[in-house]
Write a protein that holds these residues in place. Structure first.
Motif, PDB file in Angstrom:
ATOM      1  N   SER A 158       0.837  -1.202   0.000  1.00 21.87           N
ATOM      2  CA  SER A 158       0.000   0.000   0.000  1.00 21.87           C
ATOM      3  C   SER A 158       0.872   1.252   0.000  1.00 21.87           C
ATOM      4  O   SER A 158       0.609   2.212  -0.726  1.00 21.87           O
ATOM      5  CB  SER A 158      -0.922  -0.009   1.220  1.00 21.87           C
ATOM      6  OG  SER A 158      -1.730   1.144   1.252  1.00 21.87           O
ATOM      7  N   ARG A 315      -3.028  -4.779  -6.719  1.00 17.78           N
ATOM      8  CA  ARG A 315      -4.391  -4.713  -6.210  1.00 17.78           C
ATOM      9  C   ARG A 315      -4.731  -5.960  -5.400  1.00 17.78           C
ATOM     10  O   ARG A 315      -5.351  -5.879  -4.326  1.00 17.78           O
ATOM     11  CB  ARG A 315      -5.387  -4.556  -7.363  1.00 17.78           C
ATOM     12  CG  ARG A 315      -6.837  -4.471  -6.871  1.00 17.78           C
ATOM     13  CD  ARG A 315      -7.818  -4.217  -7.980  1.00 17.78           C
ATOM     14  NE  ARG A 315      -7.948  -5.365  -8.879  1.00 17.78           N
ATOM     15  CZ  ARG A 315      -8.848  -5.444  -9.859  1.00 17.78           C
ATOM     16  NH1 ARG A 315      -9.671  -4.421 -10.065  1.00 17.78           N
ATOM     17  NH2 ARG A 315      -8.908  -6.495 -10.628  1.00 17.78           N
ATOM     18  N   ILE A 318      -2.925  -5.660  -2.007  1.00 17.03           N
ATOM     19  CA  ILE A 318      -3.542  -4.664  -1.126  1.00 17.03           C
ATOM     20  C   ILE A 318      -4.917  -5.133  -0.673  1.00 17.03           C
ATOM     21  O   ILE A 318      -5.320  -4.897   0.480  1.00 17.03           O
ATOM     22  CB  ILE A 318      -3.629  -3.305  -1.838  1.00 17.03           C
ATOM     23  CG1 ILE A 318      -2.215  -2.757  -2.071  1.00 17.03           C
ATOM     24  CG2 ILE A 318      -4.449  -2.308  -1.032  1.00 17.03           C
ATOM     25  CD1 ILE A 318      -2.171  -1.418  -2.800  1.00 17.03           C
ATOM     26  N   GLU A 319      -5.637  -5.827  -1.555  1.00 18.94           N
ATOM     27  CA  GLU A 319      -6.946  -6.350  -1.164  1.00 18.94           C
ATOM     28  C   GLU A 319      -6.807  -7.375  -0.038  1.00 18.94           C
ATOM     29  O   GLU A 319      -7.648  -7.439   0.862  1.00 18.94           O
ATOM     30  CB  GLU A 319      -7.643  -6.976  -2.372  1.00 18.94           C
ATOM     31  CG  GLU A 319      -9.049  -7.445  -2.053  1.00 18.94           C
ATOM     32  CD  GLU A 319      -9.763  -8.007  -3.265  1.00 18.94           C
ATOM     33  OE1 GLU A 319     -11.006  -8.036  -3.255  1.00 18.94           O
ATOM     34  OE2 GLU A 319      -9.076  -8.423  -4.217  1.00 18.94           O
ATOM     35  N   ARG A 322      -6.352  -5.433   3.027  1.00 23.21           N
ATOM     36  CA  ARG A 322      -7.637  -4.782   3.303  1.00 23.21           C
ATOM     37  C   ARG A 322      -8.595  -5.755   3.991  1.00 23.21           C
ATOM     38  O   ARG A 322      -9.262  -5.401   4.970  1.00 23.21           O
ATOM     39  CB  ARG A 322      -8.207  -4.281   1.975  1.00 23.21           C
ATOM     40  CG  ARG A 322      -9.636  -3.799   1.965  1.00 23.21           C
ATOM     41  CD  ARG A 322      -9.932  -3.258   0.567  1.00 23.21           C
ATOM     42  NE  ARG A 322     -11.341  -2.980   0.374  1.00 23.21           N
ATOM     43  CZ  ARG A 322     -12.188  -3.824  -0.217  1.00 23.21           C
ATOM     44  NH1 ARG A 322     -11.762  -5.016  -0.629  1.00 23.21           N
ATOM     45  NH2 ARG A 322     -13.452  -3.500  -0.385  1.00 23.21           N
ATOM     46  N   ASN A 323      -8.652  -6.986   3.503  1.00 23.86           N
ATOM     47  CA  ASN A 323      -9.540  -7.989   4.096  1.00 23.86           C
ATOM     48  C   ASN A 323      -9.061  -8.387   5.487  1.00 23.86           C
ATOM     49  O   ASN A 323      -9.877  -8.639   6.380  1.00 23.86           O
ATOM     50  CB  ASN A 323      -9.621  -9.209   3.194  1.00 23.86           C
ATOM     51  CG  ASN A 323     -10.352  -8.926   1.891  1.00 23.86           C
ATOM     52  OD1 ASN A 323     -11.133  -7.982   1.818  1.00 23.86           O
ATOM     53  ND2 ASN A 323     -10.082  -9.712   0.869  1.00 23.86           N
ATOM     54  N   VAL A 394      -5.684   1.986   3.456  1.00 26.12           N
ATOM     55  CA  VAL A 394      -5.532   0.862   2.539  1.00 26.12           C
ATOM     56  C   VAL A 394      -6.723   0.793   1.586  1.00 26.12           C
ATOM     57  O   VAL A 394      -6.567   0.525   0.392  1.00 26.12           O
ATOM     58  CB  VAL A 394      -5.388  -0.456   3.331  1.00 26.12           C
ATOM     59  CG1 VAL A 394      -5.391  -1.653   2.397  1.00 26.12           C
ATOM     60  CG2 VAL A 394      -4.107  -0.435   4.156  1.00 26.12           C
ATOM     61  N   GLU A 395      -7.906   1.046   2.107  1.00 26.40           N
ATOM     62  CA  GLU A 395      -9.108   1.049   1.275  1.00 26.40           C
ATOM     63  C   GLU A 395      -9.010   2.108   0.178  1.00 26.40           C
ATOM     64  O   GLU A 395      -9.374   1.853  -0.985  1.00 26.40           O
ATOM     65  CB  GLU A 395     -10.335   1.308   2.156  1.00 26.40           C
ATOM     66  CG  GLU A 395     -11.636   1.507   1.405  1.00 26.40           C
ATOM     67  CD  GLU A 395     -12.290   0.193   0.990  1.00 26.40           C
ATOM     68  OE1 GLU A 395     -13.332   0.235   0.336  1.00 26.40           O
ATOM     69  OE2 GLU A 395     -11.737  -0.864   1.325  1.00 26.40           O
ATOM     70  N   ASN A 397      -6.291   3.337  -1.233  1.00 25.90           N
ATOM     71  CA  ASN A 397      -5.349   2.881  -2.256  1.00 25.90           C
ATOM     72  C   ASN A 397      -5.955   1.785  -3.122  1.00 25.90           C
ATOM     73  O   ASN A 397      -5.739   1.749  -4.337  1.00 25.90           O
ATOM     74  CB  ASN A 397      -4.053   2.388  -1.599  1.00 25.90           C
ATOM     75  CG  ASN A 397      -3.227   3.525  -1.050  1.00 25.90           C
ATOM     76  OD1 ASN A 397      -3.285   4.641  -1.541  1.00 25.90           O
ATOM     77  ND2 ASN A 397      -2.451   3.255  -0.013  1.00 25.90           N
ATOM     78  N   TYR A 398      -6.701   0.890  -2.510  1.00 27.16           N
ATOM     79  CA  TYR A 398      -7.366  -0.171  -3.260  1.00 27.16           C
ATOM     80  C   TYR A 398      -8.360   0.426  -4.251  1.00 27.16           C
ATOM     81  O   TYR A 398      -8.416   0.019  -5.426  1.00 27.16           O
ATOM     82  CB  TYR A 398      -8.065  -1.125  -2.288  1.00 27.16           C
ATOM     83  CG  TYR A 398      -8.897  -2.183  -2.966  1.00 27.16           C
ATOM     84  CD1 TYR A 398      -8.295  -3.282  -3.573  1.00 27.16           C
ATOM     85  CD2 TYR A 398     -10.284  -2.086  -2.997  1.00 27.16           C
ATOM     86  CE1 TYR A 398      -9.055  -4.253  -4.203  1.00 27.16           C
ATOM     87  CE2 TYR A 398     -11.053  -3.056  -3.623  1.00 27.16           C
ATOM     88  CZ  TYR A 398     -10.435  -4.127  -4.225  1.00 27.16           C
ATOM     89  OH  TYR A 398     -11.186  -5.092  -4.848  1.00 27.16           O
ATOM     90  N   ARG A 399      -9.138   1.396  -3.817  1.00 23.35           N
ATOM     91  CA  ARG A 399     -10.127   2.032  -4.699  1.00 23.35           C
ATOM     92  C   ARG A 399      -9.446   2.782  -5.835  1.00 23.35           C
ATOM     93  O   ARG A 399      -9.933   2.798  -6.969  1.00 23.35           O
ATOM     94  CB  ARG A 399     -11.015   2.978  -3.896  1.00 23.35           C
ATOM     95  CG  ARG A 399     -11.931   2.294  -2.907  1.00 23.35           C
ATOM     96  CD  ARG A 399     -12.885   1.343  -3.591  1.00 23.35           C
ATOM     97  NE  ARG A 399     -13.701   0.588  -2.647  1.00 23.35           N
ATOM     98  CZ  ARG A 399     -14.441  -0.454  -2.982  1.00 23.35           C
ATOM     99  NH1 ARG A 399     -14.457  -0.877  -4.227  1.00 23.35           N
ATOM    100  NH2 ARG A 399     -15.147  -1.095  -2.067  1.00 23.35           N
ATOM    101  N   CYS A 402      -8.463   0.255  -8.436  1.00 27.98           N
ATOM    102  CA  CYS A 402      -9.662  -0.209  -9.143  1.00 27.98           C
ATOM    103  C   CYS A 402     -10.149   0.834 -10.135  1.00 27.98           C
ATOM    104  O   CYS A 402     -10.532   0.512 -11.269  1.00 27.98           O
ATOM    105  CB  CYS A 402     -10.769  -0.547  -8.141  1.00 27.98           C
ATOM    106  SG  CYS A 402     -10.437  -2.003  -7.125  1.00 27.98           S
TER     107      CYS A 402
END
Length: 429
Positions: A158, A315, A318-319, A322-323, A394-395, A397-399, A402
């Motif tokens: 991230s 991704r 990082i996901e 995130r989880n 983190v969310e 960066n994930y978005r 995406c």
């Protein structure tokens, strides 16, 4: 200071009029400068400062004390320009020294860093991030954007993604050098963000040397090297220096030479300079008319399938983090909050019943139990609340990834990559 500026103007005039090249001697090093914890800290900082003579630009990590920075600046008088990046409670630990004028600086703090449950690592208080100094080199319109950072292994992908975006949007037309302790092994996918998406070169690689081959190479290790008096873990390569072969300002960086320095004991001492070694890279800055035709302002880090595949891999990494944060924090959802409150009410009722029915002689033990539960609840509550910000970072960066991929209509399948996350232990700091 006037003398330094006059000398620089002479170099500038000579380089611009005669078209001569300029050789830069660059250094990056993690100095392990933690107060109280780091052994022989002040002596080592002074020894490192004496070794900075002869370099043109130096980027240091883990300079946590302003006093250490001031001491190093006083000793390294051949580098009259310097900048320390302040952040958080104890500072980012990052600083840059330069022989040439620093005409601008900028710092970006990571959205996701250490939490309250990671107090032994110190990242909660450090305010880590990525710092950049823009340096005016000899030559008309020739600038170097020097970036440095120190990532945390729990959130490295991230953070590496944030660094990649930071470099992309601030590099402009400048030459680029990015260096630091990235807590990342050579085969991990995070490093592809720089070699693939930003078109930067890893200064270590040469000839047939690749990330796969140097993973087992004894000569590439930069931390906890065999024989290091402070090395207590497995030797590894986690320090890097990337550079841009050319820039649209019309200059290129060629003929690089990579060397490890400060590997031996400090003269007349029985300990090393740090638990890391220094990375020295010599590069020649030359005029390149072809480079001036490249417009880096229009450069996209998702403009082909190869780059999008790297983002797909990042991704996925990082996901996963995130989880993990979502599953480990009950305050993410309303149902999680309800369960957390219910269970803690049950614990409280059980503790009160114990206090009510045990014999008086055992009350001291029930009171200790009650105090322990209260402290544990307070710690967990504060920790979960503070780690909501880590999840949000983190969310975000994930978005972002995406959105980048969807905006380009990417439908690529993520290839299997067993090394995308590497070692998930937190022994890297």
């Amino acid at each position: 200071m006037a003398t330094d500026l006059d000398s620089f103007q002479v170099q500038l005039s000579s380089a611009s009029s005669g078209g001569e090249s300029v050789t830069l001697r660059l250094l990056t090093m993690n100095c392990w400068g933690l107060r109280v914890i780091s052994k022989f800290r002040r002596e080592r900082m002074e020894a490192i400062a004496h070794e900075l003579v002869g370099y043109d630009v130096v980027a240091l990590q883990e300079i946590w004390s302003k006093d250490d920075f001031e001491v190093m600046r006083d000793i390294a008088k051949s580098l009259p320009y310097s900048h320390m990046f302040y952040s958080g409670v104890i500072g980012s630990g990052l600083c840059i020294f330069s022989k040439y004028p620093i005409v601008g600086s900028y710092f970006h703090a990571f959205m996701a860093s250490g939490g309250i449950f990671d107090m032994t690592k110190g990242d909660l208080f450090a305010g880590k991030g990525v710092g950049m100094c823009r340096i005016k080199l000899p030559g008309e319109g020739c600038h170097l954007s020097m970036y440095t950072s120190h990532t945390y292994s729990r959130y490295r992908d991230s953070q590496l993604f944030e660094i990649m975006q930071f470099i992309h949007y601030t590099r402009g037309r400048d030459l680029v050098v990015f260096c630091g302790d990235l807590n990342t092994y050579p085969k991990m996918v995070g490093l592809k963000l720089y070699s693939k998406c930003l078109d930067l070169e890893d200064s270590f690689f040469h000839g047939e040397c690749t990330p796969e081959s140097c993973y087992q190479c004894q000569n590439c290790h930069t931390c906890d090297n065999t024989g290091n008096t402070f090395g207590k873990r497995t030797p590894k390569r986690i320090d890097y220096m990337f550079f841009s072969p050319k820039a649209s300002c019309g200059y290129a960086m060629v003929d690089k030479e990579y060397t490890h320095v400060m590997k031996e004991l400090i003269p007349e001492k029985e300990y090393n300079y740090s638990d890391h070694v220094g990375i020295e890279v010599k590069v020649k800055v030359v005029k390149d008319s072809a480079a001036s035709q490249e417009i880096l302002g229009d450069f996209s880090f998702i403009d082909n399938d190869e780059k999008r595949i790297v983002l797909q891999e990042i991704r996925a990494s990082i996901e996963k983090k995130r989880n993990q944060l979502r599953d480990g924090n009950p305050f993410i959802t309303i149902d999680g909050i309800k369960r957390w409150i219910t269970w803690h009410l049950i614990y409280a009722i059980v503790a009160l019943l114990l206090m009510a029915f045990v014999p008086p002689v055992l009350n001291i033990f029930t009171n200790i139990l009650w105090a322990y539960l209260i402290l544990r609840w307070m710690r967990n509550f504060a920790g979960h609340v503070m780690e909501l910000s880590l999840f949000a970072g983190v969310e975000a960066n994930y978005r972002d990834i995406c959105n980048y991929l969807s905006s380009n209509g990417s439908s690529l399948v993520v290839p299997e990559n067993n090394d995308s996350n590497g070692d998930e232990t937190t022994t890297l700091v």
